[in-house]
Design a protein around this motif. Sequence first.
Motif, mmCIF file in Angstrom:
data_model
loop_
_atom_site.group_PDB
_atom_site.id
_atom_site.type_symbol
_atom_site.label_atom_id
_atom_site.label_comp_id
_atom_site.label_asym_id
_atom_site.label_seq_id
_atom_site.Cartn_x
_atom_site.Cartn_y
_atom_site.Cartn_z
ATOM 1 N N MET A 132 0.844 -1.201 0.000
ATOM 2 C CA MET A 132 0.000 0.000 0.000
ATOM 3 C C MET A 132 0.879 1.251 0.000
ATOM 4 N N SER A 133 0.486 2.234 -0.773
ATOM 5 C CA SER A 133 1.307 3.435 -0.915
ATOM 6 C C SER A 133 1.184 4.341 0.310
ATOM 7 N N LYS A 134 2.325 4.842 0.776
ATOM 8 C CA LYS A 134 2.345 5.762 1.907
ATOM 9 C C LYS A 134 2.906 7.127 1.505
ATOM 10 N N ARG A 135 2.994 7.391 0.198
ATOM 11 C CA ARG A 135 3.426 8.708 -0.262
ATOM 12 C C ARG A 135 2.378 9.738 0.131
ATOM 13 N N SER A 136 2.815 10.910 0.566
ATOM 14 C CA SER A 136 1.893 11.966 0.973
ATOM 15 C C SER A 136 1.952 13.134 0.005
ATOM 16 N N ILE A 137 0.790 13.696 -0.292
ATOM 17 C CA ILE A 137 0.701 14.921 -1.073
ATOM 18 C C ILE A 137 0.883 16.087 -0.108
ATOM 19 N N GLN A 138 1.841 16.957 -0.376
ATOM 20 C CA GLN A 138 2.169 18.058 0.536
ATOM 21 C C GLN A 138 1.390 19.318 0.177
ATOM 22 N N LEU A 139 0.730 19.907 1.177
ATOM 23 C CA LEU A 139 -0.001 21.154 0.975
ATOM 24 C C LEU A 139 0.932 22.348 1.140
ATOM 25 N N LEU A 140 0.723 23.364 0.307
ATOM 26 C CA LEU A 140 1.563 24.560 0.335
ATOM 27 C C LEU A 140 0.651 25.782 0.289
ATOM 28 N N SER A 141 0.767 26.657 1.270
ATOM 29 C CA SER A 141 -0.037 27.875 1.281
ATOM 30 C C SER A 141 0.491 28.840 0.222
ATOM 31 N N PRO A 142 -0.327 29.815 -0.215
ATOM 32 C CA PRO A 142 0.172 30.819 -1.165
ATOM 33 C C PRO A 142 1.417 31.539 -0.665
ATOM 34 N N LEU A 143 1.457 31.858 0.643
ATOM 35 C CA LEU A 143 2.616 32.544 1.197
ATOM 36 C C LEU A 143 3.867 31.660 1.123
ATOM 37 N N SER A 144 3.711 30.378 1.448
ATOM 38 C CA SER A 144 4.841 29.451 1.378
ATOM 39 C C SER A 144 5.304 29.263 -0.061
ATOM 40 N N TYR A 145 4.354 29.274 -0.987
ATOM 41 C CA TYR A 145 4.703 29.174 -2.405
ATOM 42 C C TYR A 145 5.558 30.360 -2.833
ATOM 43 N N ARG A 146 5.174 31.555 -2.409
ATOM 44 C CA ARG A 146 5.971 32.740 -2.756
ATOM 45 C C ARG A 146 7.370 32.644 -2.139
ATOM 46 N N GLY A 147 7.446 32.078 -0.941
ATOM 47 C CA GLY A 147 8.742 31.893 -0.309
ATOM 48 C C GLY A 147 9.606 30.896 -1.057
ATOM 49 N N THR B 99 -5.695 13.362 -0.196
ATOM 50 C CA THR B 99 -4.916 14.505 0.280
ATOM 51 C C THR B 99 -5.324 14.897 1.687
ATOM 52 N N ALA B 100 -6.627 14.909 1.958
ATOM 53 C CA ALA B 100 -7.118 15.250 3.297
ATOM 54 C C ALA B 100 -6.602 14.247 4.329
ATOM 55 N N LEU B 101 -6.649 12.961 3.988
ATOM 56 C CA LEU B 101 -6.154 11.934 4.904
ATOM 57 C C LEU B 101 -4.651 12.069 5.104
ATOM 58 N N ASP B 102 -3.921 12.342 4.019
ATOM 59 C CA ASP B 102 -2.475 12.565 4.129
ATOM 60 C C ASP B 102 -2.164 13.700 5.102
ATOM 61 N N SER B 103 -2.954 14.773 5.019
ATOM 62 C CA SER B 103 -2.647 15.990 5.773
ATOM 63 C C SER B 103 -2.755 15.804 7.279
ATOM 64 N N VAL B 104 -3.471 14.772 7.721
ATOM 65 C CA VAL B 104 -3.593 14.508 9.159
ATOM 66 C C VAL B 104 -2.870 13.224 9.550
ATOM 67 N N GLY B 105 -2.050 12.694 8.640
ATOM 68 C CA GLY B 105 -1.272 11.504 8.948
ATOM 69 C C GLY B 105 -2.067 10.215 8.975
ATOM 70 N N PHE B 106 -3.239 10.221 8.319
ATOM 71 C CA PHE B 106 -4.070 9.016 8.311
ATOM 72 C C PHE B 106 -3.699 8.148 7.096
ATOM 73 N N ASN B 107 -2.423 7.849 6.978
ATOM 74 C CA ASN B 107 -1.968 7.061 5.832
ATOM 75 C C ASN B 107 -0.886 6.061 6.239
ATOM 76 N N LYS B 108 -0.797 5.795 7.524
ATOM 77 C CA LYS B 108 0.267 4.913 8.009
ATOM 78 C C LYS B 108 0.115 3.495 7.501
ATOM 79 N N ALA B 109 -1.118 3.061 7.259
ATOM 80 C CA ALA B 109 -1.345 1.720 6.715
ATOM 81 C C ALA B 109 -1.397 1.740 5.188
ATOM 82 N N GLY B 110 -1.358 2.927 4.602
ATOM 83 C CA GLY B 110 -1.364 3.069 3.145
ATOM 84 C C GLY B 110 -2.727 3.433 2.580
ATOM 85 N N ILE B 111 -2.706 4.196 1.487
ATOM 86 C CA ILE B 111 -3.927 4.625 0.804
ATOM 87 C C ILE B 111 -3.791 4.314 -0.679
#
Length: 296
Positions: free
Chosen positions: A1-16, A260-272
Amino acid sequence: MSKRSIQLLSPLSYRGLLSARSTSRVIPIDGSWYMPNNPRNPKLEFQTERLPNSKFFDLDGVKDDQSSYPHMLPSLEQFNTAMSQLGLRKDDKLIIYDRVGNFSAPRVAWTFQTFGHDNVYLLNNFPSYQTFAYPMETKEYQHPEPTEYKSTEFDSDAVLSFEQFIDIVSDSAKRQEYNILDARSYGRFTGEDPEPRAGLSSGHAPGAKSLPFSKVLGLNNLFLDKPSLQTLIHDQLKLDQDKRTIVMCGTGVTACILKTALDSVGFNKAGIQVYDGSWTEYAQRAGEDLIVKGKE
């Protein structure tokens, strides 16, 4: 099962990220796509206005062109060819966005990750970016010089085929080992509302739970904050984080919002895993006895 996470980036972080020193290019990718009954044209909108230096990822074009289903993943060769034509490099830092906010962009981000692109971020999100009055590009789009994009990796653990999915849902013992989440609207899930594609039965697969993708999004289609998502996942849906998770929807697009929502809270330890063909394939290939009508 895949445990790769999609990373969220805010507009401010993107500009950085744009201003940070790096040997890799930062490339925004417009992954806008709309349902067939929506008159908006994502390609035309991209030509009119876009994040500076953006490239357009066509979900209706970058797919398995031998499949009769709408958005099946392309072959490795097809993907490499399409990304070469976009002028991308394997070491580019990609910022994926769509004009709705979080609709089709998660699918595009997941696709890049599935084909082994390491630096993939999801902008959370375009409507929020617009509120900051950051620069936009409106000049005529110039097609890039082709590159030689060459991925040799395909994460087969990230995706589920019909045969694999039907093997799970048709066995009452096996499906107890999974969280199976359906991102379509509740009316389509119960069979009370029709599918947007003519002639396709609505309903759901045995063992699936309804989680319309809109429930993990808030104002301007931003992802809910971590406490709100945790309440939804643990208290309302009562999902078991020790179980593997399968996400599905109509054609495999909005299922990636749930991932993505599950990734963002770490709900992917068993894989998605994403069931790629999702309901459009399932409803056409599964027997009537495996299409459930009514509430869960």
